[in-house]
Motif scaffolding. Sequence first.
Motif, PDB file in Angstrom:
ATOM      1  N   ILE A  94     -33.628  -6.981  32.299  1.00 10.54           N
ATOM      2  CA  ILE A  94     -32.306  -6.432  32.039  1.00 10.54           C
ATOM      3  C   ILE A  94     -31.914  -6.895  30.644  1.00 10.54           C
ATOM      4  N   ARG A  95     -31.690  -5.940  29.766  1.00  8.67           N
ATOM      5  CA  ARG A  95     -31.294  -6.240  28.393  1.00  8.67           C
ATOM      6  C   ARG A  95     -29.777  -6.350  28.337  1.00  8.67           C
ATOM      7  N   VAL A  96     -29.296  -7.546  28.047  1.00  8.39           N
ATOM      8  CA  VAL A  96     -27.868  -7.759  27.876  1.00  8.39           C
ATOM      9  C   VAL A  96     -27.528  -7.435  26.434  1.00  8.39           C
ATOM     10  N   LEU A  97     -26.557  -6.579  26.256  1.00 11.71           N
ATOM     11  CA  LEU A  97     -26.148  -6.202  24.912  1.00 11.71           C
ATOM     12  C   LEU A  97     -25.431  -7.379  24.272  1.00 11.71           C
ATOM     13  N   SER A  98     -25.738  -7.649  23.027  1.00 10.54           N
ATOM     14  CA  SER A  98     -25.129  -8.788  22.344  1.00 10.54           C
ATOM     15  C   SER A  98     -24.954  -8.448  20.881  1.00 10.54           C
ATOM     16  N   ASP A  99     -24.436  -9.403  20.146  1.00 14.08           N
ATOM     17  CA  ASP A  99     -24.261  -9.235  18.702  1.00 14.08           C
ATOM     18  C   ASP A  99     -25.528  -9.575  17.940  1.00 14.08           C
ATOM     19  N   LEU A 100     -26.590  -9.923  18.665  1.00 14.79           N
ATOM     20  CA  LEU A 100     -27.856 -10.257  18.033  1.00 14.79           C
ATOM     21  C   LEU A 100     -28.345  -9.060  17.224  1.00 14.79           C
ATOM     22  N   VAL A 101     -28.667  -9.296  15.967  1.00 18.65           N
ATOM     23  CA  VAL A 101     -29.092  -8.214  15.085  1.00 18.65           C
ATOM     24  C   VAL A 101     -30.615  -8.209  15.011  1.00 18.65           C
ATOM     25  N   GLU A 102     -31.207  -7.129  15.490  1.00 23.38           N
ATOM     26  CA  GLU A 102     -32.647  -6.955  15.396  1.00 23.38           C
ATOM     27  C   GLU A 102     -32.893  -5.552  14.852  1.00 23.38           C
ATOM     28  N   ASN A 103     -33.834  -5.432  13.944  1.00 21.77           N
ATOM     29  CA  ASN A 103     -34.100  -4.129  13.326  1.00 21.77           C
ATOM     30  C   ASN A 103     -34.609  -3.108  14.329  1.00 21.77           C
ATOM     31  N   ASP A 104     -35.516  -3.509  15.170  1.00 17.91           N
ATOM     32  CA  ASP A 104     -36.132  -2.600  16.130  1.00 17.91           C
ATOM     33  C   ASP A 104     -35.836  -3.140  17.528  1.00 17.91           C
ATOM     34  N   ILE A 105     -34.779  -2.650  18.139  1.00 19.33           N
ATOM     35  CA  ILE A 105     -34.360  -3.183  19.432  1.00 19.33           C
ATOM     36  C   ILE A 105     -35.223  -2.599  20.539  1.00 19.33           C
ATOM     37  N   MET A 106     -35.879  -3.482  21.266  1.00 18.91           N
ATOM     38  CA  MET A 106     -36.685  -3.060  22.409  1.00 18.91           C
ATOM     39  C   MET A 106     -35.767  -2.799  23.589  1.00 18.91           C
ATOM     40  N   THR A 107     -36.145  -1.840  24.383  1.00 22.83           N
ATOM     41  CA  THR A 107     -35.336  -1.531  25.555  1.00 22.83           C
ATOM     42  C   THR A 107     -35.859  -2.284  26.759  1.00 22.83           C
ATOM     43  N   GLY A 108     -34.954  -2.782  27.566  1.00 27.94           N
ATOM     44  CA  GLY A 108     -35.332  -3.378  28.828  1.00 27.94           C
ATOM     45  C   GLY A 108     -35.429  -2.285  29.878  1.00 27.94           C
ATOM     46  N   ASP A 109     -35.786  -2.661  31.084  1.00 30.19           N
ATOM     47  CA  ASP A 109     -35.828  -1.687  32.175  1.00 30.19           C
ATOM     48  C   ASP A 109     -34.421  -1.218  32.533  1.00 30.19           C
ATOM     49  N   TYR A 110     -33.450  -2.110  32.342  1.00 32.91           N
ATOM     50  CA  TYR A 110     -32.047  -1.810  32.625  1.00 32.91           C
ATOM     51  C   TYR A 110     -31.208  -2.434  31.509  1.00 32.91           C
ATOM     52  N   TYR A 111     -29.969  -2.010  31.401  1.00 33.66           N
ATOM     53  CA  TYR A 111     -29.030  -2.565  30.428  1.00 33.66           C
ATOM     54  C   TYR A 111     -27.814  -3.113  31.143  1.00 33.66           C
ATOM     55  N   ALA A 112     -27.164  -4.086  30.525  1.00 35.73           N
ATOM     56  CA  ALA A 112     -25.912  -4.628  31.039  1.00 35.73           C
ATOM     57  C   ALA A 112     -25.046  -5.037  29.851  1.00 35.73           C
ATOM     58  N   GLN A 113     -23.746  -4.948  30.019  1.00 36.60           N
ATOM     59  CA  GLN A 113     -22.807  -5.338  28.965  1.00 36.60           C
ATOM     60  C   GLN A 113     -22.801  -6.844  28.754  1.00 36.60           C
ATOM     61  N   ASP A 114     -22.996  -7.593  29.852  1.00 38.89           N
ATOM     62  CA  ASP A 114     -22.943  -9.046  29.782  1.00 38.89           C
ATOM     63  C   ASP A 114     -23.718  -9.633  30.953  1.00 38.89           C
ATOM     64  N   LEU A 115     -23.809 -10.951  30.999  1.00 39.39           N
ATOM     65  CA  LEU A 115     -24.580 -11.626  32.041  1.00 39.39           C
ATOM     66  C   LEU A 115     -24.018 -11.332  33.427  1.00 39.39           C
ATOM     67  N   LEU A 116     -22.700 -11.350  33.575  1.00 40.81           N
ATOM     68  CA  LEU A 116     -22.100 -11.087  34.879  1.00 40.81           C
ATOM     69  C   LEU A 116     -22.469  -9.688  35.374  1.00 40.81           C
ATOM     70  N   SER A 117     -22.440  -8.706  34.494  1.00 35.21           N
ATOM     71  CA  SER A 117     -22.825  -7.341  34.876  1.00 35.21           C
ATOM     72  C   SER A 117     -24.285  -7.287  35.314  1.00 35.21           C
ATOM     73  N   ALA A 118     -25.151  -8.021  34.625  1.00 35.32           N
ATOM     74  CA  ALA A 118     -26.568  -8.060  34.991  1.00 35.32           C
ATOM     75  C   ALA A 118     -26.747  -8.676  36.368  1.00 35.32           C
ATOM     76  N   VAL A 119     -26.060  -9.768  36.628  1.00 35.56           N
ATOM     77  CA  VAL A 119     -26.151 -10.430  37.928  1.00 35.56           C
ATOM     78  C   VAL A 119     -25.619  -9.513  39.031  1.00 35.56           C
ATOM     79  N   ASN A 120     -24.501  -8.871  38.779  1.00 32.96           N
ATOM     80  CA  ASN A 120     -23.948  -7.940  39.780  1.00 32.96           C
ATOM     81  C   ASN A 120     -24.897  -6.792  40.067  1.00 32.96           C
ATOM     82  N   TYR A 121     -25.593  -6.308  39.054  1.00 37.39           N
ATOM     83  CA  TYR A 121     -26.581  -5.252  39.243  1.00 37.39           C
ATOM     84  C   TYR A 121     -27.704  -5.732  40.172  1.00 37.39           C
ATOM     85  N   ILE A 122     -28.189  -6.934  39.927  1.00 39.02           N
ATOM     86  CA  ILE A 122     -29.268  -7.497  40.750  1.00 39.02           C
ATOM     87  C   ILE A 122     -28.791  -7.669  42.186  1.00 39.02           C
TER      88      ILE A 122
END
Length: 126
Positions: A94-122
């Motif tokens: 699950i890729r948590v969206l953040s302010d981390l700047v990366e040129n080529d952002i890899m996609t996770g299997d799922y996305y979440a706005q934050d850690l709590l959203s990722a945990v709730n998804y699981i």
Amino acid sequence: ATFYDVEQTFNKIETLLGKEGVYIDGIYYCPHHPHAGYDGEVKELKIKCNCRKPNIGLIEKAVNDFNLDLNQCVLIGDSNVDINTAINAKIPSIRVLSDLVENDIMTGDYYAQDLLSAVNYIIKED
């Protein structure tokens, strides 16, 4: 940061989570770094290892420590290194969206706005 600083940070995180009824079974981190030349570095820790992401040494340690079934695991992270670690371990991410700047952002299997959203998804998936 020193080992003491890292431990204090994890202690604070565990305290804050514990106040909310959340408990962590284990915390794993890699103290190694293959690149030298930083102020205050510890030369003995300047090695290539199996525990530094995207290697899966720490995942393997957690599997052994807690008898985990990797088919029931997911890695939550906010960086390409995290996603690569999940790929190397053959587990979903699950890729948590953040302010981390990366040129080529890899996609996770799922996305979440934050850690709590990722945990709730699981939790909802169970």
